[in-house]
Design a protein around this motif. Sequence first.
Motif, short mmCIF file in Angstrom:
data_model
loop_
_atom_site.label_atom_id
_atom_site.label_comp_id
_atom_site.label_asym_id
_atom_site.label_seq_id
_atom_site.Cartn_x
_atom_site.Cartn_y
_atom_site.Cartn_z
N ASP A 151 2.22 -1.58 4.41
CA ASP A 151 1.87 -0.15 4.28
C ASP A 151 3.14 0.71 4.32
O ASP A 151 3.98 0.56 5.21
N GLY A 152 3.27 1.57 3.30
CA GLY A 152 4.43 2.47 3.27
C GLY A 152 5.66 1.80 2.72
O GLY A 152 6.79 2.17 3.07
N PHE A 153 5.46 0.85 1.82
CA PHE A 153 6.56 0.05 1.29
C PHE A 153 6.13 -0.53 -0.04
O PHE A 153 4.97 -0.98 -0.15
N PRO A 154 7.01 -0.59 -1.05
CA PRO A 154 8.37 -0.07 -1.10
C PRO A 154 8.39 1.43 -1.39
O PRO A 154 7.60 1.91 -2.17
N ARG A 155 9.31 2.12 -0.75
CA ARG A 155 9.41 3.58 -0.89
C ARG A 155 10.39 3.96 -2.00
O ARG A 155 10.40 5.10 -2.44
N ASN A 156 11.28 3.04 -2.38
CA ASN A 156 12.22 3.34 -3.46
C ASN A 156 12.67 2.02 -4.12
O ASN A 156 12.27 0.93 -3.68
N GLU A 157 13.48 2.16 -5.16
CA GLU A 157 13.95 0.98 -5.90
C GLU A 157 14.75 0.05 -4.99
O GLU A 157 14.65 -1.17 -5.10
N GLU A 158 15.53 0.64 -4.09
CA GLU A 158 16.36 -0.18 -3.19
C GLU A 158 15.47 -1.04 -2.29
O GLU A 158 15.74 -2.22 -2.09
N ASN A 159 14.36 -0.44 -1.76
CA ASN A 159 13.39 -1.20 -0.94
C ASN A 159 12.87 -2.38 -1.76
O ASN A 159 12.79 -3.51 -1.29
N ARG A 160 12.46 -2.09 -2.98
CA ARG A 160 11.83 -3.11 -3.82
C ARG A 160 12.80 -4.27 -4.08
O ARG A 160 12.45 -5.44 -3.96
N VAL B 203 0.87 -1.18 0.00
CA VAL B 203 0.00 0.00 0.00
C VAL B 203 0.90 1.23 0.00
O VAL B 203 1.65 1.46 0.96
N ILE B 204 0.87 1.98 -1.10
CA ILE B 204 1.73 3.16 -1.15
C ILE B 204 0.93 4.41 -1.51
O ILE B 204 -0.19 4.33 -2.01
N GLY B 205 1.53 5.54 -1.19
CA GLY B 205 0.86 6.83 -1.42
C GLY B 205 1.69 7.89 -0.70
O GLY B 205 2.53 7.55 0.14
#
Length: 231
Positions: A96-105, A18-20
């Motif tokens: 919730d709040g993930f992934p926030r960037n390519e590194e997270n993903r 869930v991102i936003g």
Amino acid sequence: MDEVGSFPPGKKIAVVFVIGGPGSGKGTQCSMIVKQFGFTHLSAGDLLREEAKSDTEQGTMIKNLMREGKLVPSELIVKLLLKAMLQSGNDKFLVDGFPRNEENRQAYESIIKIEPDFVLFIDCPKEELERRILNRNQGRDDDNIDTIRRRFEVFQESTLPVVQYYEKRRKLRRVDGAKSADAVFKDVKAIFTQLNTQNEASATASPHSRPTTAAAGNPSPSSPASSCVLL
Ligand SMILES: Nc1ncnc2c1ncn2[C@@H]1O[C@H](COP(=O)(O)OP(=O)(O)OP(=O)(O)O)[C@@H](O)[C@H]1O
Ligand SMILES: Nc1ccn([C@@H]2O[C@H](COP(=O)(O)O)[C@@H](O)[C@H]2O)c(=O)n1
């Protein structure tokens, strides 16, 4: 952090990211989804806030990064997520709040390795996000105007490319987060109901014709990129 373990091979685990933007209503919608659809809600921000309380070098590092609105190293957050998933005993997770960037993903892909069924993107204009956060009153260190603006920059620079990544792969389900919480949930509910229906259909199909995890949870793709994506 020590080795955290892993899920038994072959076990069907449902994951929805869930991102936003900050204040778009991720936590609010996740609470409503949990009540109706039986998912375990894991907020990356909440896990980090908990970890930041520890009086260690790592705790202090997390606290400082969060206060500045910056992102915490991915391996750390992915291991916290995996630990919480394993401890929950559930097999359905809202992350919730993930992934926030390519590194997270990429860290998630190499450590947890469970393909998300889809990615719920709560889209909301910047002015509304600011208004909501400034009225939130939960005593968060990062709910001040300077950090909110920094968090919004991080969202635009680092998270929107991830949104686009999933949109290209037809995994994105976008909802208009500027509506009232109940109106947003009506749209969210339709998306999760479709996921349930598809999973039930694949569970009753013969094992040989059963689709893969990714294909099983594949409701219709999102509408085109919105105001927020184009900001
Ligand atoms: N659709 C909505 N309309 C108006 N206010 C909302 C809506 N959804 C949530 N809110 C309110 O906005 C604030 C932020 O919501 P919430 O904490 O759910 O956002 P979030 O995306 O989880 O935020 P963050 O990323 O900062 O953790 C809360 O005070 C919440 O009550
Ligand atoms: N994947 C993530 C998620 C969060 N953070 C840090 O936590 C802060 C608050 O997150 P919320 O989702 O609760 O708004 C965020 O600003 C980051 O500092 C992170 O690093 N990585």
